[in-house]
Design a protein around this motif. Sequence first.
Motif, PDB file in Angstrom:
ATOM      1  N   ILE A  58       2.270  -4.901  -1.307  1.00  0.00           N
ATOM      2  CA  ILE A  58       3.444  -5.705  -1.608  1.00  0.00           C
ATOM      3  C   ILE A  58       3.565  -5.856  -3.123  1.00  0.00           C
ATOM      4  CG2 ILE A  58       2.046  -7.786  -1.179  1.00  0.00           C
ATOM      5  CD1 ILE A  58       4.629  -9.257  -0.467  1.00  0.00           C
ATOM      6  N   ASP A  59       4.718  -5.500  -3.671  1.00  0.00           N
ATOM      7  CA  ASP A  59       4.965  -5.631  -5.118  1.00  0.00           C
ATOM      8  C   ASP A  59       3.870  -4.961  -5.936  1.00  0.00           C
ATOM      9  OD1 ASP A  59       7.254  -7.110  -4.560  1.00  0.00           O
ATOM     10  OD2 ASP A  59       6.200  -9.033  -4.672  1.00  0.00           O
ATOM     11  N   ASN A  60       3.453  -3.780  -5.466  1.00  0.00           N
ATOM     12  CA  ASN A  60       2.408  -2.994  -6.138  1.00  0.00           C
ATOM     13  C   ASN A  60       1.032  -3.633  -6.088  1.00  0.00           C
ATOM     14  OD1 ASN A  60       3.866  -0.608  -7.240  1.00  0.00           O
ATOM     15  ND2 ASN A  60       5.059  -2.209  -8.279  1.00  0.00           N
ATOM     16  N   ARG A  61       0.860  -4.663  -5.237  1.00  0.00           N
ATOM     17  CA  ARG A  61      -0.458  -5.244  -4.994  1.00  0.00           C
ATOM     18  C   ARG A  61      -0.964  -4.757  -3.647  1.00  0.00           C
ATOM     19  NH1 ARG A  61       2.569  -9.813  -5.680  1.00  0.00           N
ATOM     20  NH2 ARG A  61       2.020 -10.520  -3.588  1.00  0.00           N
ATOM     21  N   PHE A  62      -2.293  -4.626  -3.527  1.00  0.00           N
ATOM     22  CA  PHE A  62      -2.921  -4.276  -2.254  1.00  0.00           C
ATOM     23  C   PHE A  62      -3.704  -5.484  -1.781  1.00  0.00           C
ATOM     24  CE2 PHE A  62      -5.720  -1.974   0.710  1.00  0.00           C
ATOM     25  CZ  PHE A  62      -4.790  -1.134   1.309  1.00  0.00           C
ATOM     26  N   GLU A  63      -3.348  -6.027  -0.612  1.00  0.00           N
ATOM     27  CA  GLU A  63      -3.920  -7.272  -0.137  1.00  0.00           C
ATOM     28  C   GLU A  63      -4.573  -7.094   1.231  1.00  0.00           C
ATOM     29  OE1 GLU A  63      -0.551 -10.281  -2.098  1.00  0.00           O
ATOM     30  OE2 GLU A  63      -0.647  -9.982   0.079  1.00  0.00           O
ATOM     31  N   GLN A  64      -5.689  -7.746   1.434  1.00  0.00           N
ATOM     32  CA  GLN A  64      -6.286  -7.849   2.764  1.00  0.00           C
ATOM     33  C   GLN A  64      -5.737  -9.120   3.411  1.00  0.00           C
ATOM     34  OE1 GLN A  64     -10.596  -8.986   3.500  1.00  0.00           O
ATOM     35  NE2 GLN A  64     -10.688  -6.842   4.116  1.00  0.00           N
TER      36      GLN A  64
ATOM     37  N   LEU B 166     -19.206  -1.432  -4.371  1.00  0.00           N
ATOM     38  CA  LEU B 166     -17.972  -2.167  -4.607  1.00  0.00           C
ATOM     39  C   LEU B 166     -16.946  -1.226  -5.214  1.00  0.00           C
ATOM     40  CD1 LEU B 166     -20.459  -4.242  -5.983  1.00  0.00           C
ATOM     41  CD2 LEU B 166     -18.618  -5.814  -5.333  1.00  0.00           C
ATOM     42  N   THR B 167     -15.670  -1.562  -5.039  1.00  0.00           N
ATOM     43  CA  THR B 167     -14.594  -0.812  -5.662  1.00  0.00           C
ATOM     44  C   THR B 167     -13.748  -1.765  -6.499  1.00  0.00           C
ATOM     45  OG1 THR B 167     -14.455   0.900  -3.957  1.00  0.00           O
ATOM     46  CG2 THR B 167     -12.480   0.502  -5.253  1.00  0.00           C
ATOM     47  N   VAL B 168     -13.435  -1.317  -7.715  1.00  0.00           N
ATOM     48  CA  VAL B 168     -12.524  -2.051  -8.598  1.00  0.00           C
ATOM     49  C   VAL B 168     -11.365  -1.114  -8.912  1.00  0.00           C
ATOM     50  CG1 VAL B 168     -12.245  -3.156 -10.840  1.00  0.00           C
ATOM     51  CG2 VAL B 168     -14.401  -3.407  -9.584  1.00  0.00           C
ATOM     52  N   ALA B 169     -10.156  -1.564  -8.630  1.00  0.00           N
ATOM     53  CA  ALA B 169      -8.973  -0.736  -8.874  1.00  0.00           C
ATOM     54  C   ALA B 169      -7.894  -1.581  -9.530  1.00  0.00           C
ATOM     55  CB  ALA B 169      -8.459  -0.132  -7.572  1.00  0.00           C
ATOM     56  N   VAL B 170      -7.020  -0.923 -10.282  1.00  0.00           N
ATOM     57  CA  VAL B 170      -5.910  -1.620 -10.925  1.00  0.00           C
ATOM     58  C   VAL B 170      -4.727  -0.663 -11.053  1.00  0.00           C
ATOM     59  CG1 VAL B 170      -6.783  -1.048 -13.240  1.00  0.00           C
ATOM     60  CG2 VAL B 170      -5.182  -2.946 -12.957  1.00  0.00           C
TER      61      VAL B 170
ATOM     62  N   MET C  56      -7.602  -5.176  -7.819  1.00  0.00           N
ATOM     63  CA  MET C  56      -8.144  -5.228  -6.458  1.00  0.00           C
ATOM     64  C   MET C  56      -9.652  -5.080  -6.558  1.00  0.00           C
ATOM     65  SD  MET C  56      -7.845  -2.286  -3.585  1.00  0.00           S
ATOM     66  CE  MET C  56      -9.276  -1.455  -4.276  1.00  0.00           C
ATOM     67  N   ILE C  57     -10.388  -6.046  -6.009  1.00  0.00           N
ATOM     68  CA  ILE C  57     -11.856  -5.984  -5.973  1.00  0.00           C
ATOM     69  C   ILE C  57     -12.269  -5.914  -4.510  1.00  0.00           C
ATOM     70  CG2 ILE C  57     -14.006  -7.028  -6.732  1.00  0.00           C
ATOM     71  CD1 ILE C  57     -12.050  -6.469  -9.018  1.00  0.00           C
ATOM     72  N   GLU C  58     -12.939  -4.844  -4.120  1.00  0.00           N
ATOM     73  CA  GLU C  58     -13.338  -4.665  -2.717  1.00  0.00           C
ATOM     74  C   GLU C  58     -14.857  -4.577  -2.628  1.00  0.00           C
ATOM     75  OE1 GLU C  58     -12.036  -2.109   1.212  1.00  0.00           O
ATOM     76  OE2 GLU C  58     -11.684  -1.232  -0.771  1.00  0.00           O
ATOM     77  N   ASN C  59     -15.440  -5.441  -1.816  1.00  0.00           N
ATOM     78  CA  ASN C  59     -16.885  -5.440  -1.583  1.00  0.00           C
ATOM     79  C   ASN C  59     -17.140  -4.696  -0.282  1.00  0.00           C
ATOM     80  OD1 ASN C  59     -19.561  -5.932  -1.007  1.00  0.00           O
ATOM     81  ND2 ASN C  59     -19.441  -8.150  -1.266  1.00  0.00           N
ATOM     82  N   HIS C  60     -17.756  -3.532  -0.379  1.00  0.00           N
ATOM     83  CA  HIS C  60     -18.040  -2.749   0.826  1.00  0.00           C
ATOM     84  C   HIS C  60     -19.293  -3.273   1.528  1.00  0.00           C
ATOM     85  CE1 HIS C  60     -14.879  -0.021  -0.316  1.00  0.00           C
ATOM     86  NE2 HIS C  60     -15.444   0.189  -1.484  1.00  0.00           N
ATOM     87  N   ASP C  61     -20.429  -3.279   0.836  1.00  0.00           N
ATOM     88  CA  ASP C  61     -21.676  -3.738   1.469  1.00  0.00           C
ATOM     89  C   ASP C  61     -22.603  -4.394   0.450  1.00  0.00           C
ATOM     90  OD1 ASP C  61     -22.342  -1.422   0.105  1.00  0.00           O
ATOM     91  OD2 ASP C  61     -23.613  -0.596   1.679  1.00  0.00           O
TER      92      ASP C  61
ATOM     93  N   MET D  13     -14.837  -7.410   2.434  1.00  0.00           N
ATOM     94  CA  MET D  13     -13.664  -8.176   2.013  1.00  0.00           C
ATOM     95  C   MET D  13     -13.048  -7.598   0.749  1.00  0.00           C
ATOM     96  SD  MET D  13     -14.904 -12.079   2.718  1.00  0.00           S
ATOM     97  CE  MET D  13     -15.458 -12.586   4.364  1.00  0.00           C
ATOM     98  N   LEU D  14     -11.741  -7.762   0.644  1.00  0.00           N
ATOM     99  CA  LEU D  14     -10.976  -7.298  -0.507  1.00  0.00           C
ATOM    100  C   LEU D  14     -10.131  -8.455  -1.020  1.00  0.00           C
ATOM    101  CD1 LEU D  14      -9.005  -3.960  -0.783  1.00  0.00           C
ATOM    102  CD2 LEU D  14      -7.902  -6.114  -1.401  1.00  0.00           C
ATOM    103  N   PHE D  15     -10.321  -8.822  -2.297  1.00  0.00           N
ATOM    104  CA  PHE D  15      -9.518  -9.854  -2.939  1.00  0.00           C
ATOM    105  C   PHE D  15      -8.691  -9.186  -4.035  1.00  0.00           C
ATOM    106  CE2 PHE D  15     -12.324 -13.878  -2.108  1.00  0.00           C
ATOM    107  CZ  PHE D  15     -12.376 -13.554  -0.753  1.00  0.00           C
TER     108      PHE D  15
END
Length: 616
Positions: A300-306, A482-486, A501-506, A563-565
């Motif tokens: 949404i609006d170029n954001r990726f949200e969980q 972890l993944t960090v994207a912008v 977007m900060i995503e914690n995989h494990d 989780m992804l914030f």
Amino acid sequence: MNLIKICLLLLLLNNPVIAVSPWLENFNHPLRQQQIDLRWHADGGEFVINFEDRLLNELGIQVIDLPTQTKTIDSQPHAVFQINDTTSLEVQAPFGILESITAGQLHVKGQFKWQIQNATMTFNDLIIRATSKGKGAGEIVSAEIIDQQGNALFLLDHIHTELDIKQQQLRMLRMDVRITSWLANKINMPQIAHWVVAEAHMYNHLVIPPEYAMVRGTPTCPKDRPLWPSPTADADVALIDMSWVYRRRIDDDLVVLTPNARLKNVGEADVVWQGKFTGPVPPYNNEQHPFLNWAMYREIDNRFEQVAISDIKHAFFAQNQNCTYNCGNNFILYKGCEDTYTVSNNDGGSYLGPREELEAFTGLWEQQCSFFDPDCNNTQNNTSNSTDENRLVVNESQFSDPALSYYFSSWYLVREDVNIFNGMGWMSYEFSQNQQNLTWNMHSPSSFQNGPASDAYLPPNTTANDLMSASHRTLQVGEGHLTVAVKVIDLGGGNFRYNYMIENHDYDPQVEQIIVPLDDDASYTDFVWSDKDLILSNNWSTTRQDNLLSLTQTNDNLIDWGMLFSFSFTSDRPPELGLIRLVGHENNQNQFSVMSLRPQLDDLIFENGFEQVTVD
């Protein structure tokens, strides 16, 4: 064409060749072909079913006049229908290992009714027959329920099958019961075709042919199996397919969505698949098994949200389809084997527990004193409720805009798995609401893809190009990934929108703080925060001090595994390559940094204390 060729062609047409699994194709035994051609039979028995009443009631359907006899399975009562003893299925089980159900039909005694508004539809004298309809690659069997006129009413798929020679029983368990297009049209609800409306199980008497005695006890796998994970044999379980369905409404605006999922052992090692509370087994001397979890996202609006996340489903049975080796043990997933878990099974309260009990990076779970064992007697005496507990529950406002893109992911978490990312998979989905009953249709315009759903936002390891518009980095920091994207959007007029977007995989220590260098004299407006829920009181706090923008967890709302914030803001500084910092929670607040895009700094003095980690 001569007479011999014609006869051979007619023979093939009347006796189609049935493909066999790789283990059987390569199995060298003098009676191999005899065993492939041999047919067992399964007759009589009982068929038990539990209708998803909440869903059917939403559709205006009430199930009545079910048999009074019931059987409790996974804490749920199932109506019991007897099967005529004179009807049977034809079973292919070379060397005593179930390969397929090739033909046959079973006649179900009794009846039930659907009340739909002012009309009543009676289902009686139904027939269950083997079919290839709906049978996925590698699946042993699918079946359909037809009426006396041959109309297909329900499809039975994603079946866990067990050939119990000792008890002389064929069991077809945890079947999804899907409504067919014919029946959906018959009741004037074509939109619900293929919906899962019940779970079913079937138990049949197994007739063992005398020819089996000639090969009884024949080993069907190499002597070195099971081969457990080691430096020379990797464990690697891949998710190979999934699909999602609308399951039920909880209240005015909350619904449950649930997947089915298929996997395959693509590694060299075998993987233990022991159910909880069944006793310690090698190689870990505990009730080790994989864990399935799933989540939903939107762009949404170029954001990726969980927008929603499930807890964990405890796996307990390996179907072992299409195997390289097949040793007849359903508590080990052997090399090359595939397995399926149904929508009904993934919605079953007996197997759903809280995710915080699992150490994701190590795959460790302690069953004693767990959610399932509150009195610590090492026996399961608790389950999730039948409605929403530990499931993916999402607010309709999060997916009701048809202009947005929505995504779902599933992940099998397996101990010692060398590649967590092929154990994940995602698909995009579109939603449309049925105005008649306000349920939701789900349609996927995309094919299944391996990896986390965030790959749909930016391809893995995207590097900042000449336009400095995007960056995607996945890190391994010793205790997880972890993944960090912008994405950076040039708004014109000297303003830029930064979408992180900060995503914690494990990463089990969890993340409690995010720090982005931002000059004190840079503009900073229109901040947007998004996490896994709509609870405003746990949104992270933000502070600007000493040329840093710091985002800090509130009310224990940490970025836990899976989780992804995300967050966004606008600044008058153009993007540049630089480090941003993450702070762990359960590791003495250890900090680590990742190269990304950030608003341009006046100078580099603010880099002090930023430590770069290895980027995968």
